[in-house]
Structure formats: C-alpha cells, structure tokens
Design a protein around this motif. Structure first.
Motif, PDB file in Angstrom:
ATOM      1  N   LEU A 430      -3.255   1.477  15.136  1.00 28.51           N
ATOM      2  CA  LEU A 430      -4.384   0.561  14.996  1.00 28.51           C
ATOM      3  C   LEU A 430      -3.908  -0.749  14.380  1.00 28.51           C
ATOM      4  N   ALA A 431      -4.696  -1.782  14.516  1.00 21.22           N
ATOM      5  CA  ALA A 431      -4.373  -3.067  13.891  1.00 21.22           C
ATOM      6  C   ALA A 431      -4.314  -2.899  12.381  1.00 21.22           C
ATOM      7  N   ASP A 432      -3.488  -3.721  11.738  1.00 22.31           N
ATOM      8  CA  ASP A 432      -3.330  -3.620  10.284  1.00 22.31           C
ATOM      9  C   ASP A 432      -4.661  -3.796   9.560  1.00 22.31           C
ATOM     10  N   THR A 433      -5.463  -4.746  10.006  1.00 25.65           N
ATOM     11  CA  THR A 433      -6.746  -4.977   9.329  1.00 25.65           C
ATOM     12  C   THR A 433      -7.666  -3.772   9.481  1.00 25.65           C
ATOM     13  N   THR A 434      -7.662  -3.150  10.661  1.00 24.69           N
ATOM     14  CA  THR A 434      -8.516  -1.981  10.878  1.00 24.69           C
ATOM     15  C   THR A 434      -8.076  -0.819   9.994  1.00 24.69           C
ATOM     16  N   ARG A 435      -6.761  -0.599   9.887  1.00 25.49           N
ATOM     17  CA  ARG A 435      -6.260   0.491   9.055  1.00 25.49           C
ATOM     18  C   ARG A 435      -6.621   0.264   7.589  1.00 25.49           C
ATOM     19  N   PHE A 436      -6.538  -0.992   7.149  1.00 22.97           N
ATOM     20  CA  PHE A 436      -6.879  -1.262   5.749  1.00 22.97           C
ATOM     21  C   PHE A 436      -8.374  -1.067   5.507  1.00 22.97           C
ATOM     22  N   LEU A 437      -9.197  -1.493   6.450  1.00 18.69           N
ATOM     23  CA  LEU A 437     -10.644  -1.283   6.313  1.00 18.69           C
ATOM     24  C   LEU A 437     -10.970   0.204   6.213  1.00 18.69           C
ATOM     25  N   LEU A 438     -10.331   1.012   7.040  1.00 19.57           N
ATOM     26  CA  LEU A 438     -10.570   2.452   7.002  1.00 19.57           C
ATOM     27  C   LEU A 438     -10.160   3.042   5.658  1.00 19.57           C
ATOM     28  N   ALA A 439      -8.991   2.645   5.166  1.00 17.59           N
ATOM     29  CA  ALA A 439      -8.518   3.173   3.893  1.00 17.59           C
ATOM     30  C   ALA A 439      -9.430   2.744   2.745  1.00 17.59           C
ATOM     31  N   LEU A 440      -9.848   1.505   2.772  1.00 16.76           N
ATOM     32  CA  LEU A 440     -10.738   1.003   1.720  1.00 16.76           C
ATOM     33  C   LEU A 440     -12.076   1.721   1.750  1.00 16.76           C
ATOM     34  N   ALA A 441     -12.638   1.909   2.929  1.00 16.97           N
ATOM     35  CA  ALA A 441     -13.961   2.528   3.046  1.00 16.97           C
ATOM     36  C   ALA A 441     -13.966   3.952   2.533  1.00 16.97           C
ATOM     37  N   ARG A 442     -12.864   4.647   2.681  1.00 12.43           N
ATOM     38  CA  ARG A 442     -12.844   6.033   2.186  1.00 12.43           C
ATOM     39  C   ARG A 442     -12.278   6.126   0.768  1.00 12.43           C
ATOM     40  N   GLY A 443     -11.969   4.975   0.161  1.00 12.70           N
ATOM     41  CA  GLY A 443     -11.585   4.949  -1.244  1.00 12.70           C
ATOM     42  C   GLY A 443     -10.112   5.104  -1.523  1.00 12.70           C
ATOM     43  N   THR A 444      -9.264   4.912  -0.499  1.00  9.41           N
ATOM     44  CA  THR A 444      -7.817   5.057  -0.707  1.00  9.41           C
ATOM     45  C   THR A 444      -7.079   3.836  -0.140  1.00  9.41           C
ATOM     46  N   PRO A 445      -7.355   2.629  -0.652  1.00 14.32           N
ATOM     47  CA  PRO A 445      -6.732   1.438  -0.067  1.00 14.32           C
ATOM     48  C   PRO A 445      -5.217   1.384  -0.232  1.00 14.32           C
ATOM     49  N   ALA A 446      -4.675   2.177  -1.151  1.00 11.44           N
ATOM     50  CA  ALA A 446      -3.225   2.180  -1.339  1.00 11.44           C
ATOM     51  C   ALA A 446      -2.497   2.955  -0.251  1.00 11.44           C
ATOM     52  N   ASP A 447      -3.242   3.651   0.627  1.00 13.10           N
ATOM     53  CA  ASP A 447      -2.609   4.484   1.653  1.00 13.10           C
ATOM     54  C   ASP A 447      -1.951   3.673   2.766  1.00 13.10           C
ATOM     55  N   VAL A 448      -2.315   2.417   2.903  1.00 12.44           N
ATOM     56  CA  VAL A 448      -1.772   1.590   3.997  1.00 12.44           C
ATOM     57  C   VAL A 448      -1.314   0.262   3.417  1.00 12.44           C
ATOM     58  N   PRO A 449      -0.429  -0.445   4.131  1.00 11.83           N
ATOM     59  CA  PRO A 449       0.026  -1.743   3.624  1.00 11.83           C
ATOM     60  C   PRO A 449      -1.097  -2.777   3.653  1.00 11.83           C
ATOM     61  N   ALA A 450      -1.104  -3.635   2.652  1.00 17.01           N
ATOM     62  CA  ALA A 450      -2.024  -4.773   2.621  1.00 17.01           C
ATOM     63  C   ALA A 450      -1.264  -5.991   3.137  1.00 17.01           C
ATOM     64  N   THR A 451      -1.783  -6.656   4.165  1.00 16.80           N
ATOM     65  CA  THR A 451      -1.026  -7.699   4.850  1.00 16.80           C
ATOM     66  C   THR A 451      -1.581  -9.104   4.643  1.00 16.80           C
ATOM     67  N   THR A 452      -2.675  -9.242   3.902  1.00 15.22           N
ATOM     68  CA  THR A 452      -3.235 -10.570   3.628  1.00 15.22           C
ATOM     69  C   THR A 452      -3.383 -10.748   2.126  1.00 15.22           C
ATOM     70  N   THR A 453      -3.561 -11.985   1.713  1.00 14.36           N
ATOM     71  CA  THR A 453      -3.732 -12.266   0.285  1.00 14.36           C
ATOM     72  C   THR A 453      -4.946 -11.542  -0.268  1.00 14.36           C
ATOM     73  N   LEU A 454      -6.042 -11.564   0.485  1.00 15.76           N
ATOM     74  CA  LEU A 454      -7.259 -10.922   0.006  1.00 15.76           C
ATOM     75  C   LEU A 454      -7.105  -9.406  -0.054  1.00 15.76           C
ATOM     76  N   SER A 455      -6.525  -8.812   0.984  1.00 14.37           N
ATOM     77  CA  SER A 455      -6.378  -7.355   0.966  1.00 14.37           C
ATOM     78  C   SER A 455      -5.420  -6.909  -0.142  1.00 14.37           C
ATOM     79  N   ARG A 456      -4.394  -7.708  -0.435  1.00 14.47           N
ATOM     80  CA  ARG A 456      -3.500  -7.352  -1.549  1.00 14.47           C
ATOM     81  C   ARG A 456      -4.242  -7.428  -2.884  1.00 14.47           C
TER      82      ARG A 456
END
Length: 533
Positions: A430-456
């Motif tokens: 999946l796209a990096d942004t989609t993977r980060f959204l999924l991880a954040l929504a389920r409460g585990t944002p550290a599970d995937v790389p953060a690729t933008t300033t805001l996501s970091r």
C-alpha cells in the motif's frame, strides 16, 4: 395602537414620581457587561432617588448584586451536565490550578479548532468537576464556561447548563434571556423574568416582554417613562417606538442597521420587518435561522455554519440538506445536490451509483469545510459497501474522519477472529500514507515508517519516550491535569498552523493523560483535512 407619543411622554413625566416600585435602569454603557460583548442589556441595577435619611425603595427585599440558590444546591462552578464517570474526566481535574489561569485558557481557546479538539473542550465545559479553590466571585468559572459555549454557538448545551444551576443572579439571567431570544423561547424568558425575585429588568427588556404578553398600553407607558427619565441609549427609543407601533412608521426610511446587535435588538429588528442578516453576526445568532419561518437557503447556511463549530448534530444538518430538491444551481445549491444524490445512492445500495456520487460530494465538502460532519453521516455506510478503485480509497479516508475510524481501519486490514487475537499486520504494497493512516487509526503508529514531517511529529507524540518541553513536565509533576489538557488543546491550533513540534507535544500530553482516542482522532483530522491531504 398608542400613537400619541408626546401625550404619553407628558403622562410618564407626571407619573414618574409615583413609579417608585419600577426601578430605573442604571446603564453602565462604558463598561462591557461580559466577555461576550453582544449580550442584551436585559437587567438593570435598581436606582431610586431617596429623600434625606430614607433608604431607597426597591421592588423587592433583596440587596443589589445578590446571588441566591436553594439550600443544599451545588455551587454553580461545580454544576455540569455530565458526571466524571460519563465524561471520562477525573472529578479533581482542576485541582491545584489557579482559577484565573483556567478561565484565561478557556476564554482564549480558538472558536473553531479541530473537531476532535472541540469535542473534548466541550466535554470539559459540560462536566461536573470540583472547581479550583479561590474563585472570586463564586460563579465566575460557571459564567466563563457558559460564555465559551455561547461563543461556539452551543446554545442547547448552554441552556441546559443555565437551567441546571438554580441560581438567581443578574449575570446568569442575562445569558439565559439571550439564549431564549435566539432559540425562539422568548415568551418563557419573559415569564421567568416576571416571576424571578431579584431580577430588575432594564427598560428595553420590560417593554419587549410587556408587548409580547399583549399589554401594549403598559409597554407604551413604560417607553414614555424611559424616555422622560433619559434611560434609553441612542437609537433604542426609535427602535422601541417602531416595535410597539410599526404602522406609524410605514413610510419612513429603515433604521440604521446595527453592526453588533444584542439578541434583544436583533429580535426587535426582526419584529418590525427589518431583519439583520446573521452571516456577519456571532455564530450563536445562526440558531435563529433554523426556525421554520426562515427560508430554506438561510436554514442551510445557518446549519452548515453551526455544524462546522460542532454546534449542530450532523443528522440535523442532513435533514435540512434533504428537505426538498434544489430549485437553482451553483454554489450552495450544487453542494446540496451532491449530498442528495449520494444519500439516494446509498439508500438504493448500488455500488456503481455510490461511486459516481461520492467524488463530487466529497469535493464539495472539502471546499466548504464540512468534511467531518459529512464523515459522521456517511463514513460507516460507505465502509459497508466496499467500493472498488479510487472511490474505495476515498471512502476509506472519509471513514477515518468519523468516530468509527478504528472499525474502518480494522475492516480494511482484516478484523481479528476474537478480541484476544493479535492485530493483523499492516498490509505491504500500500502507499506509505495509507499504511500510516491504518497504523494510526488502530493506535500503533510506530508500526510503519513515517515519511512526512507531520506524520513524524504524530509518531513522536505517541512515543512514550518523547521528552516533553516545559511547562508540561512541571504541570504533570504538580498534578495540574486540567491546565495541562487545556494547554495541549491550544497547541493543536498552533501545530495546524505550521509547527510540527507543537503537534507532537499536544499528542504526547493527551496520550499520557488518558485521552488517546482524542489524540488519534485529532491526528487523523490533521492528516486528512490539511492542505496536503
């Protein structure tokens, strides 16, 4: 109608010495009545000329500026609509904080923050919490909370909070009177004014209420008395005269339109057939356009304005959007048409029609700042249809903006067979942004790389090892929970304006104080409604 105004004035002047039971209004117009600068001057301090060595005569036995409540009633600063058990806040949320600091943080909160921030802030305002020690005068925090609700257009909640504290106080009544005027409940407010000891009505409020109850002679006499005693502000006499006898002024030019009318002035202008548009007025005035006597366009505009502030249930907004078919095109009408087509497609349940209707509706919502109310209305329904292609990705993002964001994420990656089962991994490919959204929504944002300033920044906020900057370590060490939460909510607004470190700090504070779901929801809203979304 009573048209001999000069005769009435002469009569009033002759009778004014006998009107000692009716208090004259001592208007302190050079001082603001409250931080809400549009409140009606509906109450007045009794002022009566006394003979030497005699006490002034009043219309009741209460001393001036008195606050009364029944024995055993809770102090107004502690009154709320929710118990801490319901809201999830601790009862000692304000413990240890300076009252002035708390009230300043409440007053300075942005009026239109992220919806998740707004929701938590309103929960704080409406929860019954032990007030901080040293509030002077008692009740000031209560009034500050009500004013914050009024500033956001949350009139129903403000009215309920005003009714919950059984207090007889001019400042409290002033707010209740204005809420009633803006919601079409002025008859009840006038009745309460008549039966409430200790509330001395100002001349305009008394004249308005006498006319509302059909006592036109008394209203006209009172107007004459007020004019003879010089107790009306500039322009009030002309407005009240037209309000009492509009036919007398039919051929005269309209009155100058006030830039900042009080609710009482606003309602009287409406009554004489010269309504003041609400679009340039504080958002609380938009409630007056929701009444059945307003046109559909005005009701739509008012409903959308209130929905942006979280002051109107999304289902009420949908009800107004779908009242009838748009009779015109362009602007607002096109937006309403896109919502109606999507709503019809969802009811029919045809995925192809839903997909075709979704993109224009979503574009219209983004352009008008209504993404979150729209997501609350349609996010869960869109998830169940599993739309293919770009429409499915759009539906997924819309669902993440709703309160069902966690269910939307789990539906996308696969729901565990049982509550005890581990969460499935975030799918690869999946796209990096989609993977980060999924991880954040389920409460585990550290599970995937953060690729933008805001996501970091968001990822840092959920990291327990992230070091907080001052003053938060000091606030948390001293147990100043409420102050820390309010300051964190302020930081979300700063971060949305461009400082990612503020976002990281705000999320970290909420996360550590047990408001993880608010932190997640606010982070998703930042990612999905910002300029780069």
């Amino acid at each position: 109608m009573w048209t001999d105004q000069r005769g009435l004035k002469r009569l009033a002047a002759a009778l004014c010495a006998l009107q000692m039971a009716f208090p004259a209004a001592a208007q302190q117009r050079d001082e603001p009545l409250s931080v809400i600068d549009w409140l009606s001057n509906s109450v007045a301090t009794p002022v009566v000329a006394a003979r030497p060595h005699e006490a002034p005569i009043s219309d009741n036995a209460l001393p001036a500026d008195v606050t009364v409540r029944p024995l055993g009633a809770p102090a107004p600063d502690a009154v709320g609509l929710f118990s801490p058990n319901v809201s999830g806040l601790s009862r000692d949320f304000w413990a240890g904080s300076e009252p002035e600091r708390i009230m300043e943080l409440i007053r300075s909160m942005p009026a239109e923050p992220l919806p998740a921030v707004q929701a938590l802030f309103r929960t704080i305002l409406l929860t019954s919490l032990t007030p901080p020690a040293g509030i002077d005068p008692p009740g000031l925090l209560y009034e500050t909370r009500i004013d914050a609700l009024l500033a956001r257009g949350a009139l129903e909640e403000a009215a309920a909070l005003l009714a919950r504290a059984d207090v007889i106080d001019p400042d409290v009544f002033q707010r209740a009177f204005d809420v009633a005027l803006l919601t079409g409940q002025e008859d009840q407010a006038c009745a309460r004014m008549r039966r409430t000891p200790g509330i001395a009505p100002s001349f305009p409020a008394r004249i308005f209420c006498l006319a509302r109850t059909g006592d036109w002679p008394a209203a006209a006499l009172t107007l004459g008395t007020a004019e003879a005693l010089g107790q009306l502000a500039e322009g009030e006499d002309a407005l009240l005269s037209r309000f009492l006898d509009p036919e007398l002024f039919e051929n005269l030019p309209p009155l100058p339109r006030p830039l900042r009318p009080s609710p009482l002035t606003f309602r009287m202008f409406e009554a004489i057939g010269e309504p003041v548009p609400t679009s340039a007025l504080p958002v609380a005035f938009a409630h007056s356009d929701l009444r059945g006597n307003s046109g559909w366009k005005a009701r739509i505009e008012a409903a959308e304005r209130l929905a942006r502030r979280g002051a109107l249930d999304p289902n009420a907004l949908l009800g107004i959007w779908t009242e009838r078919a748009p009779a015109a095109s362009g602007g607002l009408w096109d937006r309403v048409g896109t919502v109606q087509r999507l709503d019809a497609a969802l009811q029919a349940g045809v995925p192809r029609d839903i997909a075709l209707a979704l993109e224009p509706a979503w574009d219209a919502m983004r352009a008008s700042g209504l993404e979150v109310p729209f997501a609350e209305l349609f996010g869960a329904a869109l998830m169940h249809h599993h739309l293919p292609g770009p429409a499915g990705e759009m539906a997924f993002r819309i669902g993440l903006l709703s309160t069902a964001y966690e269910a939307v994420a789990l539906d996308r990656i696969g729901i565990p067979d049982s509550p005890e089962a581990p969460l499935p991994p975030i799918p690869e490919g999946l796209a990096d942004t989609t993977r980060f959204l999924l991880a954040l929504a389920r409460g585990t944002p550290a599970d995937v790389p953060a690729t933008t300033t805001l996501s970091r920044a968001i990822q840092d906020g959920f990291n327990r090892d992230t070091e907080l900057r001052q003053p938060f370590p000091m606030l948390l060490e001293d147990g100043l929970t409420g102050e820390a939460v309010l300051q964190a909510l302020h930081l979300f607004d700063n971060g949305a304006g461009g400082d990612p470190s503020d976002i990281a700090t705000a999320i970290a504070v909420l996360h550590r104080l047990g408001h993880e779901r608010v932190a997640r929801s606010a982070a998703l809203q930042l990612l999905l409604t910002g300029p780069d979304a």
